[in-house]
Design a protein around this motif. Structure first.
Motif, PDB file in Angstrom:
ATOM      1  N   PHE A   1     -53.710 -14.317  40.320  1.00 53.23           N
ATOM      2  CA  PHE A   1     -53.910 -13.406  39.190  1.00 53.23           C
ATOM      3  C   PHE A   1     -52.778 -12.386  39.081  1.00 53.23           C
ATOM      4  O   PHE A   1     -52.384 -11.995  37.980  1.00 53.23           O
ATOM      5  CB  PHE A   1     -55.253 -12.679  39.339  1.00 53.23           C
ATOM      6  N   GLY A   2     -52.240 -11.973  40.228  1.00 53.58           N
ATOM      7  CA  GLY A   2     -51.169 -10.970  40.218  1.00 53.58           C
ATOM      8  C   GLY A   2     -49.940 -11.422  39.458  1.00 53.58           C
ATOM      9  O   GLY A   2     -49.182 -10.586  38.945  1.00 53.58           O
ATOM     10  N   ALA A   3     -49.736 -12.755  39.353  1.00 48.61           N
ATOM     11  CA  ALA A   3     -48.566 -13.274  38.641  1.00 48.61           C
ATOM     12  C   ALA A   3     -48.622 -12.943  37.158  1.00 48.61           C
ATOM     13  O   ALA A   3     -47.590 -12.920  36.483  1.00 48.61           O
ATOM     14  CB  ALA A   3     -48.463 -14.788  38.839  1.00 48.61           C
ATOM     15  N   LEU A   4     -49.832 -12.703  36.636  1.00 48.59           N
ATOM     16  CA  LEU A   4     -49.966 -12.337  35.221  1.00 48.59           C
ATOM     17  C   LEU A   4     -49.430 -10.935  34.956  1.00 48.59           C
ATOM     18  O   LEU A   4     -49.263 -10.546  33.788  1.00 48.59           O
ATOM     19  CB  LEU A   4     -51.430 -12.419  34.787  1.00 48.59           C
ATOM     20  N   TYR A   5     -49.178 -10.186  36.028  1.00 48.87           N
ATOM     21  CA  TYR A   5     -48.602  -8.853  35.879  1.00 48.87           C
ATOM     22  C   TYR A   5     -47.203  -8.793  36.495  1.00 48.87           C
ATOM     23  O   TYR A   5     -46.711  -7.712  36.809  1.00 48.87           O
ATOM     24  CB  TYR A   5     -49.530  -7.803  36.496  1.00 48.87           C
ATOM     25  N   ARG A   6     -46.572  -9.952  36.594  1.00 44.53           N
ATOM     26  CA  ARG A   6     -45.194  -9.987  37.079  1.00 44.53           C
ATOM     27  C   ARG A   6     -44.292  -9.286  36.056  1.00 44.53           C
ATOM     28  O   ARG A   6     -44.385  -9.529  34.873  1.00 44.53           O
ATOM     29  CB  ARG A   6     -44.754 -11.438  37.284  1.00 44.53           C
ATOM     30  N   GLY A   7     -43.443  -8.412  36.545  1.00 45.95           N
ATOM     31  CA  GLY A   7     -42.580  -7.641  35.650  1.00 45.95           C
ATOM     32  C   GLY A   7     -43.253  -6.403  35.084  1.00 45.95           C
ATOM     33  O   GLY A   7     -42.702  -5.740  34.208  1.00 45.95           O
ATOM     34  N   PHE A   8     -44.451  -6.073  35.624  1.00 46.65           N
ATOM     35  CA  PHE A   8     -45.199  -4.943  35.068  1.00 46.65           C
ATOM     36  C   PHE A   8     -44.486  -3.615  35.281  1.00 46.65           C
ATOM     37  O   PHE A   8     -44.465  -2.764  34.381  1.00 46.65           O
ATOM     38  CB  PHE A   8     -46.599  -4.883  35.699  1.00 46.65           C
ATOM     39  N   ILE A   9     -43.893  -3.412  36.475  1.00 43.16           N
ATOM     40  CA  ILE A   9     -43.269  -2.123  36.787  1.00 43.16           C
ATOM     41  C   ILE A   9     -42.132  -1.804  35.812  1.00 43.16           C
ATOM     42  O   ILE A   9     -42.143  -0.735  35.180  1.00 43.16           O
ATOM     43  CB  ILE A   9     -42.782  -2.071  38.248  1.00 43.16           C
TER      44      ILE A   9
ATOM     45  N   ALA B   1     -52.559 -18.108  36.529  1.00 38.96           N
ATOM     46  CA  ALA B   1     -53.512 -17.507  37.469  1.00 38.96           C
ATOM     47  C   ALA B   1     -53.921 -18.499  38.550  1.00 38.96           C
ATOM     48  O   ALA B   1     -54.043 -18.140  39.727  1.00 38.96           O
ATOM     49  CB  ALA B   1     -54.740 -17.012  36.711  1.00 38.96           C
ATOM     50  N   ARG B   2     -54.129 -19.753  38.168  1.00 43.01           N
ATOM     51  CA  ARG B   2     -54.571 -20.766  39.126  1.00 43.01           C
ATOM     52  C   ARG B   2     -53.470 -21.142  40.117  1.00 43.01           C
ATOM     53  O   ARG B   2     -53.716 -21.292  41.314  1.00 43.01           O
ATOM     54  CB  ARG B   2     -55.035 -22.023  38.374  1.00 43.01           C
ATOM     55  N   GLU B   3     -52.246 -21.284  39.643  1.00 42.72           N
ATOM     56  CA  GLU B   3     -51.163 -21.769  40.497  1.00 42.72           C
ATOM     57  C   GLU B   3     -50.434 -20.663  41.253  1.00 42.72           C
ATOM     58  O   GLU B   3     -49.900 -20.904  42.337  1.00 42.72           O
ATOM     59  CB  GLU B   3     -50.160 -22.552  39.645  1.00 42.72           C
ATOM     60  N   GLU B   4     -50.386 -19.458  40.688  1.00 47.33           N
ATOM     61  CA  GLU B   4     -49.594 -18.394  41.301  1.00 47.33           C
ATOM     62  C   GLU B   4     -50.420 -17.164  41.663  1.00 47.33           C
ATOM     63  O   GLU B   4     -49.892 -16.218  42.252  1.00 47.33           O
ATOM     64  CB  GLU B   4     -48.459 -17.987  40.355  1.00 47.33           C
TER      65      GLU B   4
ATOM     66  N   ARG C   1     -44.808 -26.954  30.038  1.00 52.92           N
ATOM     67  CA  ARG C   1     -46.110 -26.736  30.669  1.00 52.92           C
ATOM     68  C   ARG C   1     -46.887 -25.623  29.979  1.00 52.92           C
ATOM     69  O   ARG C   1     -48.090 -25.529  30.112  1.00 52.92           O
ATOM     70  CB  ARG C   1     -45.936 -26.383  32.155  1.00 52.92           C
ATOM     71  N   TYR C   2     -46.185 -24.753  29.275  1.00 52.98           N
ATOM     72  CA  TYR C   2     -46.820 -23.616  28.625  1.00 52.98           C
ATOM     73  C   TYR C   2     -46.686 -23.754  27.112  1.00 52.98           C
ATOM     74  O   TYR C   2     -45.569 -23.771  26.580  1.00 52.98           O
ATOM     75  CB  TYR C   2     -46.174 -22.304  29.081  1.00 52.98           C
ATOM     76  N   ILE C   3     -47.839 -23.875  26.429  1.00 52.62           N
ATOM     77  CA  ILE C   3     -47.812 -24.079  24.978  1.00 52.62           C
ATOM     78  C   ILE C   3     -48.640 -23.019  24.262  1.00 52.62           C
ATOM     79  O   ILE C   3     -48.157 -22.334  23.373  1.00 52.62           O
ATOM     80  CB  ILE C   3     -48.321 -25.486  24.618  1.00 52.62           C
ATOM     81  N   TRP C   4     -49.913 -22.888  24.656  1.00 54.67           N
ATOM     82  CA  TRP C   4     -50.811 -21.919  24.043  1.00 54.67           C
ATOM     83  C   TRP C   4     -51.152 -20.823  25.056  1.00 54.67           C
ATOM     84  O   TRP C   4     -51.186 -21.063  26.251  1.00 54.67           O
ATOM     85  CB  TRP C   4     -52.087 -22.585  23.541  1.00 54.67           C
ATOM     86  N   SER C   5     -51.447 -19.632  24.553  1.00 56.61           N
ATOM     87  CA  SER C   5     -51.592 -18.457  25.417  1.00 56.61           C
ATOM     88  C   SER C   5     -52.692 -18.581  26.465  1.00 56.61           C
ATOM     89  O   SER C   5     -52.445 -18.432  27.668  1.00 56.61           O
ATOM     90  CB  SER C   5     -51.860 -17.203  24.568  1.00 56.61           C
ATOM     91  N   PHE C   6     -53.921 -18.834  26.030  1.00 61.44           N
ATOM     92  CA  PHE C   6     -55.038 -18.769  26.973  1.00 61.44           C
ATOM     93  C   PHE C   6     -55.007 -19.890  28.011  1.00 61.44           C
ATOM     94  O   PHE C   6     -55.254 -19.626  29.199  1.00 61.44           O
ATOM     95  CB  PHE C   6     -56.362 -18.721  26.206  1.00 61.44           C
ATOM     96  N   PRO C   7     -54.672 -21.149  27.645  1.00 70.01           N
ATOM     97  CA  PRO C   7     -54.480 -22.159  28.688  1.00 70.01           C
ATOM     98  C   PRO C   7     -53.343 -21.793  29.641  1.00 70.01           C
ATOM     99  O   PRO C   7     -53.436 -22.045  30.852  1.00 70.01           O
ATOM    100  CB  PRO C   7     -54.150 -23.432  27.896  1.00 70.01           C
ATOM    101  N   SER C   8     -52.274 -21.177  29.114  1.00 68.21           N
ATOM    102  CA  SER C   8     -51.150 -20.773  29.965  1.00 68.21           C
ATOM    103  C   SER C   8     -51.555 -19.671  30.933  1.00 68.21           C
ATOM    104  O   SER C   8     -51.114 -19.647  32.088  1.00 68.21           O
ATOM    105  CB  SER C   8     -49.975 -20.303  29.094  1.00 68.21           C
ATOM    106  N   LEU C   9     -52.402 -18.744  30.470  1.00 70.93           N
ATOM    107  CA  LEU C   9     -52.916 -17.697  31.360  1.00 70.93           C
ATOM    108  C   LEU C   9     -53.652 -18.318  32.540  1.00 70.93           C
ATOM    109  O   LEU C   9     -53.495 -17.888  33.692  1.00 70.93           O
ATOM    110  CB  LEU C   9     -53.861 -16.766  30.597  1.00 70.93           C
ATOM    111  N   LEU C  10     -54.459 -19.343  32.265  1.00 69.81           N
ATOM    112  CA  LEU C  10     -55.217 -20.016  33.322  1.00 69.81           C
ATOM    113  C   LEU C  10     -54.294 -20.755  34.286  1.00 69.81           C
ATOM    114  O   LEU C  10     -54.510 -20.742  35.502  1.00 69.81           O
ATOM    115  CB  LEU C  10     -56.222 -20.989  32.705  1.00 69.81           C
ATOM    116  N   ILE C  11     -53.245 -21.390  33.759  1.00 73.99           N
ATOM    117  CA  ILE C  11     -52.294 -22.119  34.608  1.00 73.99           C
ATOM    118  C   ILE C  11     -51.606 -21.159  35.573  1.00 73.99           C
ATOM    119  O   ILE C  11     -51.515 -21.409  36.784  1.00 73.99           O
ATOM    120  CB  ILE C  11     -51.242 -22.851  33.748  1.00 73.99           C
TER     121      ILE C  11
END
Length: 286
Positions: A249-257, A244-247, A232-242
């Protein structure tokens, strides 16, 4: 502003970066395992950094926190060496290209971004192996098994899966790291002795590492998922949108701590060890 230190040949830059990288990974590696687990967790199985750490130790044993460390250890020397050496060498190129004698804020960002892109080509195979070993569902016992499986399944070029996302991750982190270090140095008083110099380096590196982590974490999240093998994840920017849309925006910072806990202080450790080694090599030359 502090006077620019005496330049050294490429070998000394490479050796200093290698020593700095291995020092940092030995101290900070468990946080990298926790970060990867959280980034691959699309079901919210881990309720924060401490919960993830406890679950790994309880369910899989303490040694799991160091699973896959052989790949990062082998990677850290060329990775960090390339980072600092490329940053110094590209800095010379850009100063000559633009006809300036000293580094500016914009040149520090440009140099860092270019160094990050250079570094990416070195680290992709090691990052891929590390992600495969850190994944909870991994059945591999060591990096040799992973490499053999990848080459057998996808050929030698399969070792460069995730190159595009790795490029973005390193471009953003290095631009933020070196750009921030340059800016913070200009704001701090000139150190009067070695203890003050170490404190300045630790402060600059920690702030730079933290800022770089804020910038590049979304790209790190999608890079981990791309390299873990999901179709489901191939290229960076489409994957960022996937993501953010499904999980959200906070999911893009999962593992941040755990990532910022590692790369903030880790960035400080890197800079302190690197500059200490470079100063040592300068005394040897003198």
């Amino acid at each position: 502003m502090t006077e620019a230190p005496k330049p050294l040949p490429f070998f000394y830059q490479f050796a200093s970066g290698a020593i700095a990288g291995v020092s940092e990974i030995l101290v900070m590696y468990p946080l990298d395992v926790v970060k990867t687990r959280q980034q691959l967790d699309s079901t919210n199985a881990y309720k924060g950094t401490i919960n993830c750490l406890k679950k790994i130790v309880k369910e899989e044993g303490f040694s799991r926190l160091y699973k896959g460390i052989s790949a990062p250890i082998l990677m850290e020397a060329p990775k960090r060496a390339t980072k600092f050496a490329a940053n110094d060498e590209w800095g010379k190129v850009y100063r000559n290209l633009f006809g300036v004698q000293t580094m500016s804020q914009s040149l520090a960002v440009l140099t860092g971004a270019t160094a990050g892109a250079t570094e990416s080509f070195v680290v992709v195979p090691f990052e891929l192996v590390k992600i495969k070993l850190q994944d909870k569902t991994s059945k591999f016992n060591g990096m040799g098994e992973v490499v053999k499986h990848i080459v057998k399944t996808d050929g030698l070029l399969g070792l460069y899966k995730g190159l595009e996302s790795t490029l973005w991750r390193h471009i953003f982190w290095n631009a933020g790291y070196f750009g921030c270090i340059h800016q913070v140095r200009t704001l701090m008083p000139q150190p009067k002795n070695s203890s003050e110099k170490t404190l300045v380096d630790l402060t600059c590196g920690t702030i730079g590492g933290t800022f770089g982590t804020v910038l590049n974490t979304p790209f790190d999240v999608v890079k981990s998922r791309i390299q873990a093998g999901s179709s489901r994840y191939i290229w960076s920017f489409p994957s960022l949108l996937i993501v953010a849309r499904e999980e959200g925006f906070g999911a893009l910072y999962r593992g941040f701590i755990p990532k910022v806990l590692r790369l903030g202080p880790g960035g400080g450790i890197l800079l302190v060890v690197f500059t200490t080694c470079m100063d040592f090599f300068r005394t040897l030359q003198d």
